[in-house]
Design a protein around this motif. Structure first.
Motif, PDB file in Angstrom:
ATOM      1  N   LYS A  52     -32.093  73.121  63.420  1.00 53.82           N
ATOM      2  CA  LYS A  52     -32.015  72.680  64.813  1.00 53.82           C
ATOM      3  C   LYS A  52     -30.589  72.882  65.286  1.00 53.82           C
ATOM      4  O   LYS A  52     -29.649  72.304  64.744  1.00 53.82           O
ATOM      5  CB  LYS A  52     -32.412  71.208  64.940  1.00 53.82           C
ATOM      6  N   PHE A  53     -30.427  73.739  66.274  1.00 50.34           N
ATOM      7  CA  PHE A  53     -29.121  74.027  66.855  1.00 50.34           C
ATOM      8  C   PHE A  53     -28.923  73.104  68.055  1.00 50.34           C
ATOM      9  O   PHE A  53     -29.684  73.165  69.016  1.00 50.34           O
ATOM     10  CB  PHE A  53     -29.031  75.493  67.286  1.00 50.34           C
ATOM     11  N   LEU A  54     -27.912  72.240  67.976  1.00 50.15           N
ATOM     12  CA  LEU A  54     -27.626  71.278  69.035  1.00 50.15           C
ATOM     13  C   LEU A  54     -26.567  71.812  69.985  1.00 50.15           C
ATOM     14  O   LEU A  54     -25.502  72.243  69.549  1.00 50.15           O
ATOM     15  CB  LEU A  54     -27.119  69.962  68.437  1.00 50.15           C
ATOM     16  N   ALA A  55     -26.853  71.742  71.263  1.00 57.42           N
ATOM     17  CA  ALA A  55     -25.887  72.146  72.286  1.00 57.42           C
ATOM     18  C   ALA A  55     -24.909  70.992  72.500  1.00 57.42           C
ATOM     19  O   ALA A  55     -24.888  70.351  73.540  1.00 57.42           O
ATOM     20  CB  ALA A  55     -26.620  72.503  73.570  1.00 57.42           C
ATOM     21  N   THR A  56     -24.090  70.725  71.482  1.00 53.11           N
ATOM     22  CA  THR A  56     -23.158  69.598  71.502  1.00 53.11           C
ATOM     23  C   THR A  56     -22.152  69.745  72.636  1.00 53.11           C
ATOM     24  O   THR A  56     -21.862  68.795  73.348  1.00 53.11           O
ATOM     25  CB  THR A  56     -22.440  69.478  70.151  1.00 53.11           C
ATOM     26  N   HIS A  57     -21.594  70.926  72.795  1.00 56.43           N
ATOM     27  CA  HIS A  57     -20.713  71.244  73.913  1.00 56.43           C
ATOM     28  C   HIS A  57     -21.400  72.305  74.765  1.00 56.43           C
ATOM     29  O   HIS A  57     -22.112  73.162  74.240  1.00 56.43           O
ATOM     30  CB  HIS A  57     -19.361  71.761  73.412  1.00 56.43           C
ATOM     31  N   PRO A  58     -21.185  72.289  76.082  1.00 54.07           N
ATOM     32  CA  PRO A  58     -21.880  73.238  76.956  1.00 54.07           C
ATOM     33  C   PRO A  58     -21.353  74.670  76.821  1.00 54.07           C
ATOM     34  O   PRO A  58     -20.232  74.894  76.379  1.00 54.07           O
ATOM     35  CB  PRO A  58     -21.608  72.691  78.356  1.00 54.07           C
ATOM     36  N   GLY A  59     -22.202  75.613  77.211  1.00 50.09           N
ATOM     37  CA  GLY A  59     -21.801  77.017  77.285  1.00 50.09           C
ATOM     38  C   GLY A  59     -22.144  77.847  76.065  1.00 50.09           C
ATOM     39  O   GLY A  59     -21.695  78.981  75.954  1.00 50.09           O
ATOM     40  N   HIS A  60     -22.937  77.304  75.143  1.00 51.94           N
ATOM     41  CA  HIS A  60     -23.236  78.006  73.899  1.00 51.94           C
ATOM     42  C   HIS A  60     -24.745  78.231  73.736  1.00 51.94           C
ATOM     43  O   HIS A  60     -25.562  77.545  74.327  1.00 51.94           O
ATOM     44  CB  HIS A  60     -22.723  77.210  72.691  1.00 51.94           C
ATOM     45  N   ASN A  61     -25.057  79.195  72.871  1.00 53.10           N
ATOM     46  CA  ASN A  61     -26.427  79.398  72.425  1.00 53.10           C
ATOM     47  C   ASN A  61     -26.393  79.791  70.960  1.00 53.10           C
ATOM     48  O   ASN A  61     -25.334  80.009  70.384  1.00 53.10           O
ATOM     49  CB  ASN A  61     -27.155  80.457  73.265  1.00 53.10           C
ATOM     50  N   ALA A  62     -27.550  79.861  70.354  1.00 54.64           N
ATOM     51  CA  ALA A  62     -27.676  80.332  68.973  1.00 54.64           C
ATOM     52  C   ALA A  62     -28.626  81.521  68.983  1.00 54.64           C
ATOM     53  O   ALA A  62     -29.701  81.464  69.593  1.00 54.64           O
ATOM     54  CB  ALA A  62     -28.216  79.230  68.070  1.00 54.64           C
ATOM     55  N   ALA A  63     -28.207  82.596  68.318  1.00 53.48           N
ATOM     56  CA  ALA A  63     -29.005  83.817  68.244  1.00 53.48           C
ATOM     57  C   ALA A  63     -28.746  84.489  66.907  1.00 53.48           C
ATOM     58  O   ALA A  63     -27.643  84.425  66.366  1.00 53.48           O
ATOM     59  CB  ALA A  63     -28.633  84.768  69.385  1.00 53.48           C
ATOM     60  N   CYS A  98     -23.128  82.886  68.653  1.00 57.43           N
ATOM     61  CA  CYS A  98     -23.229  82.417  70.027  1.00 57.43           C
ATOM     62  C   CYS A  98     -22.996  83.670  70.864  1.00 57.43           C
ATOM     63  O   CYS A  98     -21.915  84.269  70.783  1.00 57.43           O
ATOM     64  CB  CYS A  98     -22.180  81.351  70.310  1.00 57.43           C
ATOM     65  N   SER A  99     -23.982  84.078  71.621  1.00 56.53           N
ATOM     66  CA  SER A  99     -23.885  85.353  72.344  1.00 56.53           C
ATOM     67  C   SER A  99     -22.654  85.470  73.238  1.00 56.53           C
ATOM     68  O   SER A  99     -21.939  86.472  73.164  1.00 56.53           O
ATOM     69  CB  SER A  99     -25.161  85.613  73.149  1.00 56.53           C
ATOM     70  N   PRO A 100     -22.329  84.463  74.082  1.00 53.81           N
ATOM     71  CA  PRO A 100     -21.160  84.645  74.939  1.00 53.81           C
ATOM     72  C   PRO A 100     -19.825  84.578  74.197  1.00 53.81           C
ATOM     73  O   PRO A 100     -18.814  85.051  74.713  1.00 53.81           O
ATOM     74  CB  PRO A 100     -21.260  83.518  75.966  1.00 53.81           C
ATOM     75  N   HIS A 101     -19.806  84.008  73.001  1.00 52.10           N
ATOM     76  CA  HIS A 101     -18.545  83.847  72.270  1.00 52.10           C
ATOM     77  C   HIS A 101     -18.519  84.628  70.954  1.00 52.10           C
ATOM     78  O   HIS A 101     -17.680  84.364  70.090  1.00 52.10           O
ATOM     79  CB  HIS A 101     -18.279  82.355  72.023  1.00 52.10           C
ATOM     80  N   TYR A 102     -19.403  85.590  70.824  1.00 53.44           N
ATOM     81  CA  TYR A 102     -19.499  86.391  69.598  1.00 53.44           C
ATOM     82  C   TYR A 102     -18.195  87.125  69.309  1.00 53.44           C
ATOM     83  O   TYR A 102     -17.679  87.085  68.194  1.00 53.44           O
ATOM     84  CB  TYR A 102     -20.662  87.368  69.752  1.00 53.44           C
ATOM     85  N   MET A 106     -17.486  83.204  67.214  1.00 55.83           N
ATOM     86  CA  MET A 106     -18.413  82.073  67.075  1.00 55.83           C
ATOM     87  C   MET A 106     -19.649  82.547  66.325  1.00 55.83           C
ATOM     88  O   MET A 106     -20.622  83.018  66.918  1.00 55.83           O
ATOM     89  CB  MET A 106     -18.778  81.459  68.414  1.00 55.83           C
ATOM     90  N   VAL A 107     -19.565  82.423  64.995  1.00 56.53           N
ATOM     91  CA  VAL A 107     -20.619  82.887  64.098  1.00 56.53           C
ATOM     92  C   VAL A 107     -20.761  81.902  62.934  1.00 56.53           C
ATOM     93  O   VAL A 107     -19.878  81.080  62.680  1.00 56.53           O
ATOM     94  CB  VAL A 107     -20.302  84.290  63.529  1.00 56.53           C
TER      95      VAL A 107
END
Length: 145
Positions: A52-63, A98-102, A106-107
């Motif tokens: 379970k990937f938690l969006a603890t801080h905004p602006g992230h995703n998991a892929a 995280c797609s926007p921070h790859y 952010m891996v």
């Protein structure tokens, strides 16, 4: 008779489902490892476990990272700010970004099964910051050495 067979099959599978675990990963802006981390950065699970990937801080995703999906695994992409759950069955090393921070590194790595990740699991196509973060994760994981 078919109904009885289906019921017996379902009852046999219930203990397997009960043994599966759910693991939590936070998507953060910063922690003691630096900016844009997943926490933890290295996760060991068993086939059939859920992450379970938690969006603890905004602006992230998991892929999933396309070049780092074990054979038989399926790619996944969560939406920005979305908490998602992914059940992983394919054994091997999964690369997650995280797609926007790859490109900022952010891996993370998920080890499904018993074979630990090594530097050889990292494809040459990774952005430099992502590759460095994964090398740092490999060096710092508790079972290294």
């Amino acid at each position: 008779m078919k109904r009885l067979f289906r019921l017996a099959t379902l009852l046999c599978l219930l203990p397997l489902a009960a043994m599966a675990e759910t693991h939590t990963v936070e998507m953060l802006n910063r922690d003691d490892t630096g900016p844009m981390p997943f926490a933890p950065g290295y996760l060991v699970i068993q086939p059939g476990d859920t992450v379970k990937f938690l969006a603890t801080h905004p602006g992230h995703n998991a892929a999933s990272i396309g070049e780092m999906i074990p054979e038989g695994g399926e790619a996944f992409v969560g939406n920005i700010n979305e908490e998602i759950e992914v059940t992983l069955h394919a054994e091997g090393i999964w690369g997650i970004k995280c797609s926007p921070h790859y490109t900022m590194g952010m891996v993370m790595l998920i080890q499904v099964g018993d074979t630990a990740a090594t530097e050889d699991d990292l494809p040459d196509s990774l952005p430099p910051a992502a590759r460095q973060r994964l090398l740092d994760i490999l060096e710092q994981r508790p079972d290294n050495g």
